[in-house]
Structure formats: C-alpha cells, structure tokens
Design an enzyme around this catalytic site. Structure first.
Site, PDB file in Angstrom:
ATOM      1  N   LYS A  32       0.858  -1.183   0.000  1.00  0.00           N
ATOM      2  CA  LYS A  32       0.000   0.000   0.000  1.00  0.00           C
ATOM      3  C   LYS A  32       0.895   1.234   0.000  1.00  0.00           C
ATOM      4  O   LYS A  32       1.943   1.244   0.666  1.00  0.00           O
ATOM      5  CB  LYS A  32      -0.883  -0.034   1.253  1.00  0.00           C
ATOM      6  CG  LYS A  32      -1.915   1.095   1.340  1.00  0.00           C
ATOM      7  CD  LYS A  32      -2.817   0.919   2.580  1.00  0.00           C
ATOM      8  CE  LYS A  32      -3.891   1.989   2.661  1.00  0.00           C
ATOM      9  NZ  LYS A  32      -4.769   1.824   3.861  1.00  0.00           N
TER      10      LYS A  32
ATOM     11  N   SER B 166      -9.772   2.023   2.790  1.00  0.00           N
ATOM     12  CA  SER B 166      -8.853   2.763   1.967  1.00  0.00           C
ATOM     13  C   SER B 166      -7.842   1.894   1.223  1.00  0.00           C
ATOM     14  O   SER B 166      -7.252   2.354   0.243  1.00  0.00           O
ATOM     15  CB  SER B 166      -8.080   3.767   2.828  1.00  0.00           C
ATOM     16  OG  SER B 166      -7.263   3.086   3.766  1.00  0.00           O
TER      17      SER B 166
ATOM     18  N   SER C  97     -10.043  -0.515   6.891  1.00  0.00           N
ATOM     19  CA  SER C  97      -9.434  -0.401   5.558  1.00  0.00           C
ATOM     20  C   SER C  97      -8.726  -1.633   5.041  1.00  0.00           C
ATOM     21  O   SER C  97      -8.339  -1.659   3.871  1.00  0.00           O
ATOM     22  CB  SER C  97      -8.465   0.771   5.529  1.00  0.00           C
ATOM     23  OG  SER C  97      -9.195   1.957   5.371  1.00  0.00           O
TER      24      SER C  97
HETATM   25  N1  GLN Z   1     -13.460   4.220   6.196  1.00  0.00           N
HETATM   26  C1  GLN Z   1     -12.812   4.585   7.418  1.00  0.00           C
HETATM   27  C2  GLN Z   1     -12.366   6.020   7.362  1.00  0.00           C
HETATM   28  O1  GLN Z   1     -12.565   6.637   6.368  1.00  0.00           O
HETATM   29  C3  GLN Z   1     -11.643   3.670   7.703  1.00  0.00           C
HETATM   30  C4  GLN Z   1     -10.434   4.015   6.942  1.00  0.00           C
HETATM   31  C5  GLN Z   1      -9.226   3.230   7.350  1.00  0.00           C
HETATM   32  O2  GLN Z   1      -9.344   2.192   7.999  1.00  0.00           O
HETATM   33  N2  GLN Z   1      -8.071   3.748   7.018  1.00  0.00           N
HETATM   34  O3  GLN Z   1     -11.840   6.534   8.301  1.00  0.00           O
END
Ligand code: GLN
Length: 492
Positions: A79, A154, A178
């Site tokens: 990532k 994400s 995410s």
């Molecule tokens: N969807 C969640 C957010 O926008 C989780 C994102 C994540 O785990 N990085 O914060």
C-alpha cells in the site's frame, strides 16, 4: 508456465524450492500481467520494475547458495502508505506526490529481509481516509469483479491487485476497516491484527491510536505467510508490543471448530442499512460454521449506536494533529509564490489536500479546540472505553464474534454517497479499532450482481492465530476464496 498467478503462496513457495520456476520468472510473469491488465484496474501508483527484477535475481542467488527461506523470491505489493526507501510514497495525496522516502517502513524492511520482491506501490484513499479509494489524487481504482464498482477503501489498491492476480498478496493498513472492507468488496481474506502486533514505524500516520497494518490475500493460509513477516516487536514504535511472535502458518490448525463459541450480536443484524443479500450470505456462512462444529450464541453489544460518532471524532482529531506536519516547508507539496509564511501554509495545505482530508482536519481541529475539547474529544474517549468493555464482556461468553464486514457489497464508482452515508458504512469495522482488537474478513459468497460478500470474525486480544485458523478451516470446507473475477482469468 502461463498460470503462475493462480498458485497459492504455499504452492509458490514449494515451486521455488523445487526449482520449478525462478523468482525472476515469477516476477516477470507478474510485471507482464501488470503492464497488460492494470490499465483497466488502475491499482498501481508506482510499478517498480527494476527494483523488482534486481530483488528477484538476488533472491534466486540466495536460493542457489542454500540460504532461501519460505518466502524468498515471492512478489508483494505495498500500500502506498508504507515508506519505501528511494521509491515514491504518496499516501494517495497530491501533498506527497513528490515525496521519495529516505527510509523503509519496518514492515517493508522485514519483507526485504524475508526475501520478498517489491512489485510496486498501490493506490489508496488519500491519507487512508475513505471507504472507496476514490479520494486518491491518482483517481479511482476499479473493482476486478465489476470494473464500474469501487474496490473499497482505503486499501482498495491492495485488494484490487490481489483480486486481479496482479500480485500474490499485499500489505494494507486498517484504521477503521481499511483492510477488512476492501477484502470483503473484492472477495479476499484480510486480517487486521491486534493494535501493537505490527510496527507502525514508517507508515504514514492517519490516526495513531487506531492504525494497524496487516496482510491481504486470497486465503487465511496466504495471509498467515505474510503475517509471519509483518508481525513483531519494533523498538522504533513505542506502541508495538514486546511479545513473542507466533508462527501463523504452523498454527493454521490450532483452533478446532468443534465447540467453538461464536457470538452473534443481536444489534448488528438489526442495523437499518444492512443489505438483504449480505445478511443472507453471512447467515449461510454461520450455518456452515455450525455444521462444522461451532456453537452460535446470541450476544449483546449495547454500544453499537455509538460506534460511528465516537470513531468520527477520535479519528479526525488524531488526523488533524498528525497532518499538521504537512506545512509546505519541510517536505511535500509547496504552493508557488507565497506572499508570506501564512500564505505559504494556507495555500500549500488548501492545494495539497483533497476535500475529504480537509473536512476531517476541520472536524478534528474543532473537536480539539478549547471549549469543545471536553464536550467532544474527552467524551468520545470515555465512550471508547465503554465500547472496549462491551467487547470484553462478550468475550467472557464466547470465543469469537461474527458480523458482516460491511452492510453492503461494493458501491458503484461515483455513487456520490454523502459523507455521513459513507461513514455509516463503517459501522461493523470501526469498533474493532477503537477497542484495539484483531479481526478478519473472509469471502462467503456473492450478491445478485455477483459482487463478493464478506464475513467478519472478531477475536480477543492476540488471537490472530485463532482467527486465521477458524477461517482456514472454513476455507478447507468451502471454495468461495478460490473463485476468481473474469479479469483475473485473462492471460498476459
Ligand atoms: N473508512 C474509514 C475512514 O474513512 C476507515 C479508513 C481506514 O481504515 N483507514 O476513516
């Protein structure tokens, strides 16, 4: 061999050991697939062709010298939130589009030590804020199962590369889902470890008390291999735990499903936005686990309604602090022709950050400001503790807790959910981060549009082996995890 991308990690490892193919051949095979297929999926931000081939040759040389380990020569995608020395590390943001990291994140360094070959860096929501990967400066990544749908976020790029067979496995990070939600949207297995199990050193920070890295792959077994490399204490991360690492591969059968008590939280299955097909697939998977010997126990998680408001105060509060370092002075994007220092800060941040990141910085700054701090931030911290206690109480009754990973399957690209709608989609994943617990998502079937559905299992602290082995045994008895999207069947 034309089908190297169909092999599991164990099969790759055995194939390399038996000299059926070399790391160079395997790596070239993946690079060819990326060149041919990724223009449709748009999952890689950076493909590191030369680095990958050099690492593959080095891995083959190690093997010749009799110094290979189980993972020597196996390609991985990272990532784009993990710092990679000499390679652009963007976090999906214009702010870091010009940032070449001077050092490796511990996870990346441990991967190199194990002989993993870096194929490249993959797309993500900007600074990991989002659930669709659409907030990336580099544009939307496509879901390999349906190219007009998002892969989730994400870590959407990490999920898409694995689902399209553009990498055998990938690293992700999970601040509020995410790893698990994109795994669910792309028909993969993804593990969010206990907070402190994997080093956060060199991971671009979103919300430090919630961020945790973990593996994303087709199966629990594949995840276990990557977890063996990622887990461990790191003196450079003061929140990493000095606790012996297990051999997650050797432990794949430590837990037996016979008599395993699986908690079914009443409140979770009554959530308004829970899609009927998702609910049905999850219930079928639970029935299957029951057939395999597990015992289903209804439980209460009374704090469910507080998850979204609590997370969406704490995460933005920490983000506003973490992202204050991007000031246009030290590194990252700098606005042109600033009139004075204030203008430099203001325009660098306004031009360098996208809309969702700015929204969260505003919310977080507000929640932390004098006069509101006690009413919002401190209150949220207290509720956070209650959420943790709710889980701990449940674990007195059951071994693991089952839930959908997400209330829906993958959204259409551009579905233009308003922010609050999008936040509500995180209902099943964010409490796990607030409590610091481990959880895994595994594929359990499809909806009417043939989009994958994920089952989430939440474990008690340090139960990674248990979660992986429960899913492993489910996967021995089912074949959802072996199904491939049409695009993954294409040859380069
Ligand atoms: N969807 C969640 C957010 O926008 C989780 C994102 C994540 O785990 N990085 O914060």
């Amino acid at each position: 061999m034309t089908d190297l991308h169909r092999l599991s990690i164990r099969e790759i490892s055995e194939g390399l050991a038996a000299a059926k193919f070399s790391s160079r051949e395997l790596t070239e095979h993946y690079l060819k697939r990326i060149a041919k297929i990724d223009p449709q999926v748009r999952s890689y931000v950076t493909v590191t062709n030369e680095v990958a081939l050099a690492q593959a040759d080095a891995a083959d040389a190690l093997r010749q010298a009799g110094q290979a380990t189980a993972l020597t020569g196996i390609p991985v995608a990272h990532k784009d939130i993990f710092c990679t020395q000499g390679i652009k590390t963007s976090a999906g943001s214009k702010m870091l589009d010009n940032f070449i990291s001077p050092y490796d994140a511990t996870v990346v360094a441990q991967g190199k030590n194990a002989g993993l070959v870096t194929l490249g860096k993959v797309n993500m929501d900007e600074f990991a804020m989002g659930s669709t990967s659409e907030s990336s400066f580099y544009g939307a990544t496509k879901n390999p199962w349906a190219l007009d749908h998002v892969p989730g976020g994400s870590s959407g790029g990490s999920a898409a590369v694995v689902a399209a067979d553009l990498a055998p496995f990938a690293t992700g990070t999970d601040t509020g889902g995410s790893i698990r939600q994109p795994a669910s949207f792309c028909g993969l297995t993804g593990l969010k470890p206990t907070y402190g199990r994997v080093s956060r050193y060199g991971i671009i920070a979103y919300a430090s008390s919630l961020d945790q890295a973990g593996p994303m792959a087709r199966s629990a077994e594949d995840c276990a291999y990557l977890m063996n490399v990622m887990a461990g204490h790191d003196a450079k991360d003061s929140t990493s735990m000095d606790k012996a690492v297990e051999d997650y591969v050797a432990n794949l059968n430590v837990t037996t499903l016979k008599g395993l008590r699986i908690g079914i939280p009443k409140q979770y299955f009554n959530v308004a936005g829970l899609d009927a097909a998702v609910k049905a697939r999850v219930e079928e998977s639970l029935k299957k686990l029951e057939e395999l010997g597990a015992v289903l126990v209804e439980i209460d998680l009374n704090m469910t309604e507080s998850y979204v408001p609590t997370y969406y105060l704490i995460a933005p509060a920490e983000a506003s602090s973490n992202l204050s370092r991007y000031d246009g002075v030290r590194y990252g994007y700098r606005a042109e022709n600033p009139q004075d220092i204030l203008d430099l800060y203001k325009r660098s941040r306004s031009e360098g950050f996208g809309a969702e990141v700015q929204r969260r910085i505003l919310i977080g700054t507000y929640a932390l400001s004098a006069g509101y701090y006690d009413a919002y931030y401190v209150k949220a911290q207290k509720v956070r503790r209650l959420i943790q206690q709710d889980f701990l109480k449940a674990f007195e009754q059951v071994d693991v807790i089952a839930a959908p990973t997400a209330p829906t399957t993958a959204y259409k690209i551009g579905a233009s959910l308003d922010p609050v709608e999008m936040y509500l989609g995180d209902i099943y994943t964010i409490a796990v981060n607030l409590a610091g617990l481990p959880a895994i998502s595994a594929p359990v079937g499809f909806d009417q549009d043939h989009l994958p559905v994920g089952l989430q299992l939440i474990g008690n602290y340090w139960s990674e082996s248990q979660l992986l082995s429960v899913v492993h045994q489910y996967q021995q008895a089912t074949d959802w995890h072996t199904q491939r999207a049409a695009i993954a069947e294409e040859n380069a």
